[in-house]
Structure formats: structure tokens, C-alpha cells
Design a protein around this motif. Structure first.
Motif, mmCIF file in Angstrom:
data_model
loop_
_atom_site.group_PDB
_atom_site.id
_atom_site.type_symbol
_atom_site.label_atom_id
_atom_site.label_comp_id
_atom_site.label_asym_id
_atom_site.label_seq_id
_atom_site.Cartn_x
_atom_site.Cartn_y
_atom_site.Cartn_z
ATOM 1 N N GLU A 37 -10.737 13.993 -6.550
ATOM 2 C CA GLU A 37 -10.189 14.236 -5.052
ATOM 3 C C GLU A 37 -10.619 15.627 -4.377
ATOM 4 O OE1 GLU A 37 -6.012 13.314 -4.561
ATOM 5 O OE2 GLU A 37 -6.149 11.512 -5.886
ATOM 6 N N ARG A 38 -10.447 16.477 -5.370
ATOM 7 C CA ARG A 38 -10.691 17.882 -4.964
ATOM 8 C C ARG A 38 -12.277 18.105 -4.127
ATOM 9 N NH1 ARG A 38 -10.746 22.165 -9.330
ATOM 10 N NH2 ARG A 38 -12.958 21.702 -9.432
ATOM 11 N N GLU A 39 -13.210 17.199 -5.098
ATOM 12 C CA GLU A 39 -14.373 17.373 -4.707
ATOM 13 C C GLU A 39 -15.001 16.342 -3.870
ATOM 14 O OE1 GLU A 39 -16.167 19.852 -5.862
ATOM 15 O OE2 GLU A 39 -14.670 20.961 -6.761
ATOM 16 N N LEU A 40 -14.342 15.369 -3.643
ATOM 17 C CA LEU A 40 -15.148 14.244 -3.029
ATOM 18 C C LEU A 40 -14.474 13.819 -1.933
ATOM 19 C CD1 LEU A 40 -16.007 11.830 -6.222
ATOM 20 C CD2 LEU A 40 -17.450 13.569 -4.708
ATOM 21 N N VAL A 41 -12.868 14.020 -1.643
ATOM 22 C CA VAL A 41 -12.432 13.170 -0.488
ATOM 23 C C VAL A 41 -13.115 13.680 1.032
ATOM 24 C CG1 VAL A 41 -10.464 12.853 -1.405
ATOM 25 C CG2 VAL A 41 -10.828 15.174 -0.262
ATOM 26 N N VAL A 61 0.809 -1.299 0.020
ATOM 27 C CA VAL A 61 0.136 0.061 -0.046
ATOM 28 C C VAL A 61 0.803 1.176 -0.064
ATOM 29 C CG1 VAL A 61 -1.668 1.278 1.237
ATOM 30 C CG2 VAL A 61 -1.919 -1.261 1.257
ATOM 31 N N ARG A 62 0.589 2.285 -0.873
ATOM 32 C CA ARG A 62 1.402 3.370 -1.020
ATOM 33 C C ARG A 62 1.054 4.274 0.046
ATOM 34 N NH1 ARG A 62 0.402 1.261 -6.049
ATOM 35 N NH2 ARG A 62 2.262 0.994 -7.270
ATOM 36 N N PRO A 63 2.022 5.051 0.635
ATOM 37 C CA PRO A 63 1.729 5.911 1.768
ATOM 38 C C PRO A 63 1.050 6.978 1.219
ATOM 39 C CG PRO A 63 3.968 6.214 1.099
ATOM 40 C CD PRO A 63 3.535 4.817 0.264
ATOM 41 N N SER A 64 0.205 7.584 2.223
ATOM 42 C CA SER A 64 -0.718 8.630 1.757
ATOM 43 C C SER A 64 -0.481 10.000 2.252
ATOM 44 C CB SER A 64 -2.304 8.237 2.079
ATOM 45 O OG SER A 64 -3.194 9.453 1.913
ATOM 46 N N ARG A 65 -0.692 10.859 1.395
ATOM 47 C CA ARG A 65 -0.512 12.398 2.044
ATOM 48 C C ARG A 65 -1.455 12.758 3.204
ATOM 49 N NH1 ARG A 65 -0.056 12.316 -3.112
ATOM 50 N NH2 ARG A 65 -2.125 12.666 -3.542
ATOM 51 N N ALA A 66 -2.364 11.823 3.482
ATOM 52 C CA ALA A 66 -3.425 12.310 4.456
ATOM 53 C C ALA A 66 -3.080 12.025 5.905
ATOM 54 C CB ALA A 66 -4.636 11.390 4.043
ATOM 55 N N THR A 67 -3.635 12.884 6.772
ATOM 56 C CA THR A 67 -3.611 12.589 8.139
ATOM 57 C C THR A 67 -4.839 11.970 8.592
ATOM 58 O OG1 THR A 67 -2.163 14.462 8.636
ATOM 59 C CG2 THR A 67 -3.195 13.816 10.485
ATOM 60 N N VAL A 68 -4.849 10.877 9.454
ATOM 61 C CA VAL A 68 -5.806 10.302 9.828
ATOM 62 C C VAL A 68 -6.199 10.269 11.342
ATOM 63 C CG1 VAL A 68 -5.677 8.591 7.956
ATOM 64 C CG2 VAL A 68 -4.678 7.953 9.994
ATOM 65 N N THR A 69 -5.660 11.251 11.843
ATOM 66 C CA THR A 69 -6.140 11.613 13.282
ATOM 67 C C THR A 69 -7.451 12.548 13.427
ATOM 68 O OG1 THR A 69 -4.815 13.608 13.212
ATOM 69 C CG2 THR A 69 -3.632 11.663 13.822
ATOM 70 N N VAL A 94 -7.170 15.480 5.060
ATOM 71 C CA VAL A 94 -6.760 14.668 3.974
ATOM 72 C C VAL A 94 -6.473 15.695 2.722
ATOM 73 C CG1 VAL A 94 -7.325 12.938 2.309
ATOM 74 C CG2 VAL A 94 -8.046 12.864 4.638
ATOM 75 N N VAL A 95 -5.159 15.652 2.102
ATOM 76 C CA VAL A 95 -4.964 16.685 1.339
ATOM 77 C C VAL A 95 -5.048 16.039 -0.287
ATOM 78 C CG1 VAL A 95 -3.020 18.012 0.259
ATOM 79 C CG2 VAL A 95 -3.046 17.642 2.742
ATOM 80 N N PRO A 96 -6.188 16.700 -0.993
ATOM 81 C CA PRO A 96 -6.156 16.294 -2.414
ATOM 82 C C PRO A 96 -4.991 16.252 -3.210
ATOM 83 C CG PRO A 96 -7.959 17.460 -1.672
ATOM 84 C CD PRO A 96 -7.028 17.572 -0.410
ATOM 85 N N THR A 97 -4.851 15.611 -4.044
ATOM 86 C CA THR A 97 -3.540 15.709 -4.986
ATOM 87 C C THR A 97 -3.918 16.879 -6.099
ATOM 88 O OG1 THR A 97 -3.406 13.395 -4.921
ATOM 89 C CG2 THR A 97 -2.080 14.690 -6.636
ATOM 90 N N PRO A 98 -3.027 17.913 -5.947
ATOM 91 C CA PRO A 98 -3.042 19.091 -6.789
ATOM 92 C C PRO A 98 -2.835 18.716 -8.363
ATOM 93 C CG PRO A 98 -1.340 19.394 -5.657
ATOM 94 C CD PRO A 98 -1.696 17.960 -5.256
#
Length: 544
Positions: free
Chosen positions: A531-535, A336-344, A350-354
Motif C-alpha cells: 500500500e505504501r508504494e502502490l496506492v 464491503v468494508r469501509p476504507s480509510r480513504a477519501t475519494v473526493t 488515500v491513507v496506506p495502512t501503517p
């Protein structure tokens, strides 16, 4: 429900036919090329119509680079355990840690006796197998001083030198059905490998319970034992029964087996190359996605006492026990690839990919300025870690698609450079290399196109309707995303046409590169918009 949390593994169970050895090896190589994780062969040394399994495994290991290999399962009565241990360790070293040891107590005893083996009763077979596991693991354990000593009822080793140690902790998987074998799997093995066709309804649940109890009595976690399954079926347009229907039906049934019965490895028996391609391209990625979504949502339960460990090492969890050289087990399934998201918990992080705005193609498939936007998030709302993980999972899936797309571009450039060099040499061998490189690139691209299509199908049929129902304000965004899916499908068909032309003629590489460039522009732009609209809505609405 019993989900042991292992990474999912998908493999092939190829008949080791001696009548057409090139086809047998070709199916094994195809298993790697289409992106499956594991190649297995049955082991019946008394069967003259079959190639010898360990010779075949060695040959296939030399013809592949990534895929893991195993006998499914090794016929122990005709393979002395001390010698088998050295065979396994040697092939593991030669293949850079890609070997797993499947073991069986034996069957077809008349044929075994005809080859010089000893006939055993079922109870004797279990005891002999346990002695063999002890010998094998001692042979691999080069950290312990002194020779291997096992004075057993069936096997006797008196001071044999240890080694060589395998390249990684080699897992031991048992083919087991009866209670005594299942208890042995719980006490000593790293995996349970039955065949679905030999099981009755409820046997998986019963078998899991026996293994779990035996593992806990031995001071182990139930999660120390991976649950694998040999499966067979038929792809068809209409469902006609279990694993007999369209790929979507296979996906649902295998996901249920993973989440309800704890199965984390599915090994497809059969010798049809098209079935392997569909299994790898349409079934495996969709099952991974569904299971990951359920796990992120917290639906799947863990058995009591299950230890949390790195899923990337699940295939070699215990492996050779003290054996091996201390190297971590290489993951069979893609990590599983690491995400740029914080899950606390707390504010949505959660940062959408620009969208970086880089475009490779001069062609545009849509007007990005007309994309609708959804409702603005509530600044005062907080999110639980589980809700944060739901949004992060979409980013992870997209990260995988982006990484594989970058790999396709890298492959194109490698193949282009190789064809220039090979073409200049104008030798027969280099001409063959050019053809193989073109075919490999074609298979990789074809598999990727199927993965993208499957991902979009899941979105269109599953969580897009739920998003629209739970928050009608998202309707315009969901409509636009579905429209873009249709556009991307047309772009994928353009890639497919370019692939067909390219495989037939190296002059088509420029057209293939242009088609992949257009796909890259469209897909990366689409993923960033989604991602911008749905995360945030995915987390807010509780949709996995």
C-alpha cells in the motif's frame, strides 16, 4: 453492457437426493463452511428419489448459521400460495432471516396431475403465478388491516388472517425463460433465476431488455430485479470450452457475465465437494475482485434509471414489499468494508495502512530494510475522485484480508478453549465436537490460504506488469513484491502442513498457531509495504 451494481453472491445447487440424506445435508453444510453465500435445492414433490425440499430446507437451516437458503425453484402448482407464504415466513423467523423464495410456474404436468395438481397451459401458469405472488405478499403484510382477499382465476383467498411476517423482506426470485414470465419478473419479482444450460446465445441480453422494459412500465427501476444464474461446469487444467477449464478461466467468464449481462449471483450446480471448495476459494473471491476493480474504474455502465442504493441490501431489495417487520435485508455477500480513504477530488488522500511493528513469531522470512522504494509523488498533482477510488480499492481488498486473518486467530483461540473443556469431559459427544471444531477451523484456514494465493496471482499476472510498463521506475518495487509473494506462498504451504497434522491430532494446535503467527507477520508487513508504494501510482497511472 449492463451492470446493475448489485453485490455479488455465490452459492450451490445441491441435488436433494434421498438415497444418501447425510451426504445431501453435508454438501449444504459444506457450502457454508467454505464461505459461499447461498444453498439451493430443486423442488420436485412428485420425484420419490428426492427429499421433500421444504423439509430439507428446514433441516439444513437448523444445521447452519450464516448461509442463505432457497428452493431453486418452488413448484407452485403443488404448494398452495397462502400455505407456502406461512411456510416461508416461519422458516425465515426460525433461521434469523436467511430464506429467499424462488418460484416457478410449473413443469412436468403429468407428474403434477398424478400428485393431485391441476394441469395448466403456459399462459395460465403465468397468470396463476402472478396471483400467487399477490397472495404471498398480502399474507406477509401484517401492517395492513383486514384479511387477505384475492378472488383470482386460479387461487381464491377470502379473508385469511395475515401473518406471520417474515424476519426480513423475503426476496421473490422467478425461474423464467419466455417473454410473459420475464415481463412478470420485471413487474413483480425481485430476481430472475434462469439456468445457463437452458439459454441460447443472446438470451441473457434479450431477457434483461424485457425485464427492464416491464419494470420501467410498472414504475420500477431495472435495478429492482437481481439477475441470478444457475451454472454448471468442470474444473480442468486446460480450457476445453465455456466453464470447462482452470479456475482462472472461470473467473474471467463469470466476471464478463457480471459486467456485460448484469448477473450478480452465480449458483453452482453439482454435488462434488472439491468443486464447491474451488468455487468458493479460487473463483468467487477473484470474480469479486475483478468486478469491483472494473466498477471502480468506471468501465461498467449502469442501465438508465437505475437507482443508487446500499449494495448490502441488494439480496432483499424489495423483498416482501410492505411485508416483513421493517428490518433491513441481511446481505448475502460479504459487505464491503469501509476504507480509510477519501475519494473526493484534489490532493491524494488515500491513507496506506501503517505497519504497527508488532510481530507474533520469532522467525523472520525476509529483511525489511532491503525493500526498495518507488518515485516520490508529485506534490502539485491533483487527483479525480475516480483516481482516488482506485487507490482506495486496494486498501479495501487488504482490509478484507486483514479482517479474515484476525478471524482465524479468534477461531484458533475458541477451538483451543473448546478442546480443553471437551477433553476434560471425555464424553463421546464432546469428542465429536472437538473433531468438528478442528475440521471447521481447517476448512476456514484452507479457504483463506486459497484467497491469498488467488489475490497474489491476479496481482502478478494483471496489474504488476501494467505498473512496470507504465512507469519503469516502479520496477524494483514490483520485483520485490513478486519475490515476497513467493515467500508468502512458502509460508502458506507451512500453514497447510500444520493443518494436515492438526486435523489428525489435537497435539498439533501449537504448531498450527505458530504457522499462522508467521503468516500474520509476513502478510501484514507485505500488505502495508504494498500500500505504501502502490496506492498513489495506481491512481496516477490509471490502473484499476
Amino acid at each position: 453492457m449492463s451492470d446493475y451494481g448489485h453485490d455479488l453472491v455465490f452459492g450451490s445447487f445441491v441435488t436433494p437426493g434421498a438415497g444418501d440424506p447425510d451426504r445431501t445435508v453435508g454438501l449444504a453444510v459444506l457450502t457454508e463452511q467454505v464461505g459461499l453465500d447461498l444453498v439451493t435445492f430443486q423442488d420436485h414433490p412428485y420425484q420419490p428419489a428426492f427429499l421433500d425440499t421444504w423439509t430439507l430446507l428446514s433441516f439444513v437451516a437448523a444445521r447452519t448459521n450464516r448461509v442463505h437458503l432457497a428452493a431453486n425453484v418452488t413448484n407452485l402448482p403443488l404448494r398452495p400460495p397462502a400455505v407456502l407464504a406461512r411456510s416461508v415466513a416461519s422458516l425465515d423467523l426460525l433461521s434469523d432471516g436467511r430464506i429467499t423464495l424462488g418460484l416457478g410456474a410449473g413443469a412436468f404436468w403429468e407428474a403434477i396431475e398424478a400428485m393431485g395438481g391441476r394441469r395448466l397451459t403456459p399462459g395460465e401458469g403465468v397468470r396463476a403465478l402472478e396471483e400467487a405472488i399477490e397472495i404471498i405478499r398480502q399474507m406477509w403484510d401484517t401492517e395492513t388491516r383486514g384479511g387477505v382477499r384475492v378472488d383470482g382465476e386460479f387461487y381464491r383467498v377470502v379473508g385469511a388472517k395475515r401473518g406471520p411476517a417474515p424476519a426480513h423482506p423475503v426476496p421473490v426470485w422467478l425461474g423464467a425463460y419466455k417473454p410473459r414470465m420475464l415481463q412478470l419478473a420485471g413487474r413483480r419479482a425481485d430476481g430472475w433465476l434462469p439456468t445457463l444450460g437452458y439459454l441460447q446465445p443472446g438470451d441473457l441480453t434479450k431477457g434483461n431488455a424485457i425485464i427492464d422494459d416491464a419494470a420501467q412500465e410498472a414504475g420500477r427501476s431495472p435495478r429492482d430485479v437481481r439477475r441470478l444464474l444457475n451454472i454448471a461446469g468442470q474444473f480442468s487444467a486446460v480450457g476445453r470450452g465455456p466453464l470447462n477449464g482452470p479456475a482462472e478461466q472461470w473467473v474471467q467468464e463469470l466476471a464478463e457475465l457480471a459486467l456485460d449481462e448484469g448477473v450478480s449471483a452465480f449458483i453452482l450446480a453439482g454435488d462434488d465437494p472439491d468443486d464447491l471448495r474451488r468455487f468458493a476459494g479460487e473463483v468467487a473471491p477473484a470474480v469479486r475482485e475483478l468486478v469491483a476493480a472494473e466498477r471502480d474504474s468506471g468501465v461498467a455502465e449502469r442501465p438508465q434509471g437505475a437507482a443508487e442504493r446500499d449494495p448490502g441490501t441488494a439480496v432483499g431489495d424489495r423483498g416482501a414489499a410492505a411485508g416483513g417487520r421493517g428490518a433491513a435485508a441481511a446481505p448475502v455477500a460479504p459487505a464491503v468494508r469501509p476504507s480509510r480513504a477519501t475519494v473526493t477530488g484534489g490532493a491524494f488522500a488515500v491513507v496506506p495502512t501503517p505497519d504497527d511493528g508488532v510481530r507474533r513469531s520469532d522467525q523472520q522470512v525476509w529483511d525489511e530494510s532491503t525493500r526498495p522504494t518507488g518515485p516520490a509523488p508529485d506534490r502539485d498533482r491533483t487527483y479525480t475522485p475516480q483516481e482516488q477510488a482506485t487507490g482506495a480499492h486496494l486498501v479495501q481488498i487488504h482490509d478484507g484480508l486483514r479482517a479474515e486473518l484476525a478471524q482465524i486467530h479468534d477461531l484458533i483461540e475458541q477451538v483451543a478453549a473448546g478442546e480443553i473443556d471437551a477433553g476434560a469431559a471425555r464424553s463421546h459427544i464432546n469428542t465429536m465436537t472437538m473433531r468438528q471444531n478442528r475440521w471447521t477451523l481447517g476448512v476456514y484456514c484452507e479457504s483463506y490460504c486459497r484467497i491469498v494465493t488467488t489475490h497474489h496471482t491476479i496481482e502478478d499476472q494483471s496489474f504488476f506488469p501494467r505498473l512496470r510498463a507504465r512507469d519503469p521506475r516502479l520496477g524494483p518495487v514490483v520485483d520485490r513484491l513478486e519475490q515476497e509473494h513467493h515467500v508468502i506462498h512458502d509460508v502458506l504451504e507451512g500453514v497447510d502442513r500444520a493443518l494436515v497434522a492438526y486435523v489428525g491430532s489435537p497435539d498439533g494446535l501449537a504448531d498450527l498457531r505458530a504457522a499462522v503467527d508467521l503468516l500474520t507477520d509476513a502478510l501484514l508487513s507485505h500488505l502495508s509495504y504494498e500500500e505504501r508504494e502502490l496506492v498513489e501510482p495506481l491512481a496516477r497511472l490509471g490502473i484499476a
